[in-house]
Design an enzyme around this catalytic site. Structure first.
Site, PDB file in Angstrom:
ATOM      1  N   SER A 189      -3.004  14.469 -29.781  1.00 11.96           N
ATOM      2  CA  SER A 189      -2.181  15.515 -30.389  1.00 11.96           C
ATOM      3  C   SER A 189      -1.284  16.142 -29.313  1.00 11.96           C
ATOM      4  O   SER A 189      -0.473  15.447 -28.719  1.00 11.96           O
ATOM      5  CB  SER A 189      -3.052  16.546 -31.112  1.00 11.96           C
ATOM      6  OG  SER A 189      -2.275  17.336 -31.973  1.00 11.96           O
ATOM      7  N   HIS A 226      -1.972  17.677 -38.640  1.00 16.21           N
ATOM      8  CA  HIS A 226      -1.821  16.244 -38.915  1.00 16.21           C
ATOM      9  C   HIS A 226      -2.015  15.941 -40.405  1.00 16.21           C
ATOM     10  O   HIS A 226      -2.706  15.004 -40.784  1.00 16.21           O
ATOM     11  CB  HIS A 226      -2.762  15.424 -38.031  1.00 16.21           C
ATOM     12  CG  HIS A 226      -2.486  15.612 -36.572  1.00 16.21           C
ATOM     13  ND1 HIS A 226      -1.367  15.089 -35.970  1.00 16.21           N
ATOM     14  CD2 HIS A 226      -3.143  16.319 -35.626  1.00 16.21           C
ATOM     15  CE1 HIS A 226      -1.367  15.459 -34.689  1.00 16.21           C
ATOM     16  NE2 HIS A 226      -2.418  16.206 -34.464  1.00 16.21           N
TER      17      HIS A 226
END
Length: 292
Positions: free
Chosen positions: A76, A181
């Site tokens: 991430s 996400h």
């Protein structure tokens, strides 16, 4: 986090001072002292983790100057740190874009009622089936038997029940601010894209894996696209690590707070050497291990 680095090493203190000048507020104080409610805000947590990870990287290079590194990856926001380590962007630019990303995602969280949950002991196909039934997204494919789902809060609760019924050993809601996400973060994407268009980027000097594709990044235009796509796409961490393993990489150093990635690697390949640097003690242990 990072306080003992700054107290022990002038190099580290200098990076924390540069960070304050770059973002215009005392990010080091938030990292060192909190309060936790401030540190956990995505707009502070993301640049804070970037900063401490970067300092850990710089101290590793200082303490082990002959150590080569051939590839980088980050989960991430860690992908930004990896790209910065590979020379794709300057430190200050990396820190500022991560802070903007955190702010955009924080605002997306505030507009939606979302959350995430860890699904343990269920394979990818079964977890995808649960996601489809509950109307949530598969956010992270971390390692065998450890996946993360993301979506609206009530749907996450339903998905946890479905996962347990399908045979998951555990289905645990995570203490996060929103549904990272997943499509609930989509409002952050055009704003991040606009900021990235203004950011000077260079091709990475080493292999850097994309979270979205689990393949190496290439030129600046594709990097920009992938970093925007990453906001709502699944993080393909296991596939990224398997790519590196297939290329002959067998020693990994996790940089920054926590040891979650170390745990993932051990479940992906128990023969891989895994080291980590998150504080002074782990820095000393890792440098000693590398010198052995």
């Amino acid at each position: 986090m990072g306080r003992d680095f700054a107290e022990q090493f002038p190099t580290a203190r200098n990076w924390f001072d540069r960070a304050e000048r770059a973002v215009g507020y005392d990010l080091a104080s938030v990292c060192f002292h909190g309060p936790e409610t401030e540190l956990l805000k995505t707009e502070n947590a993301q640049p804070g983790i970037f900063l401490v990870s970067w300092v850990a990287f710089q101290l590793l290079k200082e303490q082990a100057p002959a150590l080569p590194f051939h590839a980088a990856a980050g989960l991430s926001l860690g992908e930004f740190t990896a790209l910065t380590a590979a020379g794709t962007m300057d430190f200050e630019d990396g820190l500022r874009i991560v802070r903007q990303r955190g702010r955009f995602m924080q605002e997306a969280c505030e507009k939606t009622q979302g959350g995430m949950a860890a699904i343990v002991g269920l394979d990818e196909a079964a977890t995808r089936a649960v996601c489809e039934r509950a109307g949530v997204a598969l956010a992270n494919l971390n390692c065998p038997g450890q996946l993360v789902i993301s979506g609206e809060t009530d749907k996450i609760a339903q998905a946890c029940e479905l996962a347990t019924a399908a045979g998951a050993r555990r289905a645990l809601p995570l203490p996060v601010a929103g549904a990272y996400h997943s499509p609930l973060m989509a409002s952050a994407q055009p704003r991040l894209a606009a900021e990235l268009q203004l950011l000077p980027l260079r091709p990475p000097a080493i292999t850097v894996l994309s979270n979205v594709t689990a393949q190496p990044h290439d030129g600046p235009a594709t990097i920009r696209s992938r970093l925007v796509e990453q906001v709502t796409a699944s993080v393909r961490w296991e596939a990224s690590m398997r790519y590196l393993l297939a290329q002959g990489v067998n020693r990994f150093v996790e940089l920054g707070p926590g040891t979650a990635l170390s745990g993932f690697i051990k479940r992906i390949d128990k023969n891989a050497q895994m080291l980590n640097i998150g504080d002074l003690a782990s820095l000393n242990t890792t440098v000693a291990a590398l010198a052995a």
